[in-house]
Design an enzyme around this catalytic site. Structure first.
Site, PDB file in Angstrom:
ATOM      1  N   TYR A   1       0.841  -1.194   0.000  1.00  0.00           N
ATOM      2  CA  TYR A   1       0.000   0.000   0.000  1.00  0.00           C
ATOM      3  C   TYR A   1       0.876   1.244   0.000  1.00  0.00           C
ATOM      4  CZ  TYR A   1      -3.418   3.445   1.702  1.00  0.00           C
ATOM      5  OH  TYR A   1      -4.224   4.559   1.833  1.00  0.00           O
ATOM      6  N   CYS A   2       0.598   2.178  -0.922  1.00  0.00           N
ATOM      7  CA  CYS A   2       1.289   3.459  -0.988  1.00  0.00           C
ATOM      8  C   CYS A   2       2.799   3.225  -1.139  1.00  0.00           C
ATOM      9  CB  CYS A   2       0.934   4.288   0.244  1.00  0.00           C
ATOM     10  SG  CYS A   2       1.532   6.000   0.203  1.00  0.00           S
ATOM     11  N   LEU A   3       3.640   3.824  -0.294  1.00  0.00           N
ATOM     12  CA  LEU A   3       5.074   3.615  -0.405  1.00  0.00           C
ATOM     13  C   LEU A   3       5.450   2.163  -0.168  1.00  0.00           C
ATOM     14  CD1 LEU A   3       6.578   6.731   1.426  1.00  0.00           C
ATOM     15  CD2 LEU A   3       5.981   6.437  -0.968  1.00  0.00           C
TER      16      LEU A   3
END
Length: 602
Positions: free
Chosen positions: A339-341
């Site tokens: 998720y995300c980074l």
């Protein structure tokens, strides 16, 4: 019924594992450590670090460079100058006609409309004179500056966007919505309460000022206690090292899919965005679908962790977690979710594993995660060589990027809503910040280790090395096209951190079988789209392995919206890439119950 296994020896309480030997990443510099003996360089960096604290990490050089570039190009563009004079005249005439009609008691159509996320003008008082005229005057000025800072031949696009962004910030400070005598909602509330709202607002302001000046981290409210209300999915911490804890969640079904799921959250915030309240917890829901779920919980680093690198996060984080999952669930491949980074780090890890012929992954899911940063949205406004060097000097002095310095950049992107609307409601309307599960998580921010964040900003974000074929792991370049396992890429429609067209570019740099899903909502709210959430929809498309690339606009036109949550769609996809079910696996006693210790670090 599921049988509880004997606690594996390695899961018994133990001291944090020693980190594996650090391996160099020669393609990504880490200029956050001053060379010994270089007193002149240290003096320069100390001076810049002091200035950076005074400007909250914003580089004055980058600001002056943007305005200078804009002014010089506008000065030599007489055609644009005439266009702007005509625009000013047109806006003034529109405003004058509106003001005249409004003064005569008519209800003319407003010539200027607020932006998509601008909620400052929702009160009915803004439809009446003189407030409507003041509002339209502000929006007319905003419209003119939008034209003045638009692209100009020869002007760097980033500088055009920066000047426009900075003017929006400056104009927001003088918006009539910010002043009690010009805001009909504040006047109405003051009349109704006998100015009690202003007194309450002053108390709120004093409280906020105290926490800001003291740099105090607000504790999580009791009604949202971690481990009891939020992050309350049952599980066990089965591994801990200096960088992360690994949580295994307890099954709620008699049967589970043979392949476990490993979730890699972003380290920029705490993992429990994926395990908020029970009704919108993605982790709890996934466990209920019959999966053995593991999740990384990153520690909140301090100055002593300044030298942690991006490679440490890969080795001691993702790879170590994968080793532990393989130990607990032997002889099974793993569904990895980033998720995300965390998704960016997972993509780097997966490409490295593919290069090294490591076949332990069954599938890869990337949620609101970018691998190419050429179109990374308004966050690019904060990054150039001057800005990154400025942040590096500040992190060199502190050992980390602090919470306020990071969260301020995200809030500034939507300042009209996240800063000014909140300020008006809290300080002039006297309304308290009513805590929500999402709000508690947003405020529970973390720090970034100096070296790791420098490597990320330079190598991944600023220089875009992953998709440029210049990102090296262990001295050898990786390529996303080496990934052969199926991928499921999730983007969100109104994401201002990872714009969906940027997330979609994962399809441009890979050749594997891929499903791309675009869901309604923003960076966080779009991911938390539990079944039953009203007004939700998504689009999904499939690209077979080796198929030709389809641009994002053509993809959007080819895939119609589907009503409902995207979670069941993802579950069906996971099921189709799993090998069958078996008896549920109950976590052995390990280092303590979920959510562990690192989640509580301030």
């Amino acid at each position: 019924m599921p049988q509880k296994p004997k606690p594996p020896k390695s899961a018994q309480p133990k001291a944090p594992s020693a980190p594996p030997p650090r391996r160099s990443v020669p393609s990504v510099p880490h200029p956050t450590s001053a060379a010994p003996g270089h007193t002149h360089a240290s003096l320069d960096r100390s001076t810049m670090a002091t200035l950076a604290r005074m400007t909250s990490g914003l580089s004055p050089h980058a600001i002056l460079d943007a305005w200078g570039d804009w002014a010089m190009h506008l000065a030599r563009a007489p055609g644009r100058q005439i266009e702007l004079m005509e625009r000013a005249q047109s806006n003034w005439l529109k405003l004058a006609r509106f003001a005249a009609a409004a003064t005569l008691g008519q209800s003319p159509e407003k010539p200027f409309a607020p932006g998509r996320y601008d909620t400052r003008w929702t009160h009915q008082g803004w439809a009446k004179a003189p407030f409507a005229v003041w509002q339209q005057g502000f929006l007319a000025t905003q419209d003119w500056w939008q034209g003045a800072t638009s692209d100009l031949r020869g002007l760097k696009r980033q500088n055009a966007q920066r000047t426009g962004f900075m003017m929006r910030q400056l104009l927001d400070t003088v918006s009539p919505a910010n002043f009690p005598v010009a805001n009909p909602e504040i006047l109405e509330k003051t009349w109704q309460t006998g100015a009690r709202n202003l007194f309450d607002g002053a108390v709120h302001y004093a409280d906020d000022a105290h926490h800001i000046l003291a740099n105090e981290h607000r504790p999580v409210p009791d009604q949202f206690a971690l481990g009891k209300v939020l992050a309350c999915t049952k599980g066990e911490v089965v591994f801990r090292n200096e960088l992360m804890e690994l949580i295994q969640y307890s099954p709620t079904t008699d049967k589970v899919q043979a392949e476990p799921v490993l979730i890699v959250p972003a380290w920029i915030m705490k993992y429990y965005i994926l395990d908020l309240s029970p009704e919108n917890s993605l982790i709890r829901w996934l466990v209920g679908q019959g999966y053995t779920v593991f999740c990384i919980s990153w520690r909140n680093p301090g100055a002593e962790h300044a030298d942690l690198s991006l490679e440490d996060y890969r080795l001691q984080g993702v790879m170590q977690a994968l080793e532990e999952v393989n130990r607990i669930v032997p002889d099974q491949k793993v569904h990895a979710n980033g998720y995300c980074l965390g998704g960016t780090l997972l993509a780097i890890t997966a490409a490295t594993m593919a290069r090294d012929h490591d076949t332990r992954l069954a599938s890869i899911t990337l949620m609101a995660a970018q691998v190419d940063f050429a179109e990374a949205g308004e966050l690019l406004l904060f990054l150039d060589e001057s800005q990154v060097a400025y942040l590096e000097d500040m992190m060199w002095a502190q050992g980390y990027l602090d919470r306020p310095q990071m969260s301020g950049a995200f809030a500034a992107i939507r300042s009209e809503d996240l800063i000014w609307t909140r300020a008006v409601r809290r300080y002039f309307l006297g309304e308290p910040d009513l805590p929500t599960d999402m709000g508690v998580w947003v405020n529970d921010t973390t720090r970034m280790p100096a070296r790791m964040h420098s490597e990320y900003l330079r190598g991944v974000f600023l220089e875009n090395r992953i998709t440029a074929g210049r990102f090296a792991v262990e001295g050898r370049v990786i390529a996303l096209k080496d990934i052969e396992v199926p991928m499921f890429v999730v983007a969100t429609e109104t994401d201002h951190i990872a714009p969906w067209r940027s997330v979609y570019k994962t399809a441009l740099f890979t050749d594997c079988d891929m499903h791309v899903l675009l869901t309604k909502g923003g960076h966080n709210g779009g991911i938390l789209s539990e079944p039953g959430h009203k007004g939700r929809h998504y689009r999904i498309g499939h690209r077979p392995a080796g198929a030709h690339y389809l641009d994002p606009d053509s993809w959007l036109a080819a895939n119609d919206p589907v009503a409902g949550s995207w979670w069941p769609e993802w579950s069906r996809w996971l099921d189709s890439h799993s090998s069958g079910t078996q008896a549920a696996r109950i976590p052995a006693l390990g280092l303590g119950p979920a959510p562990g210790e690192y989640i509580h670090q301030c």
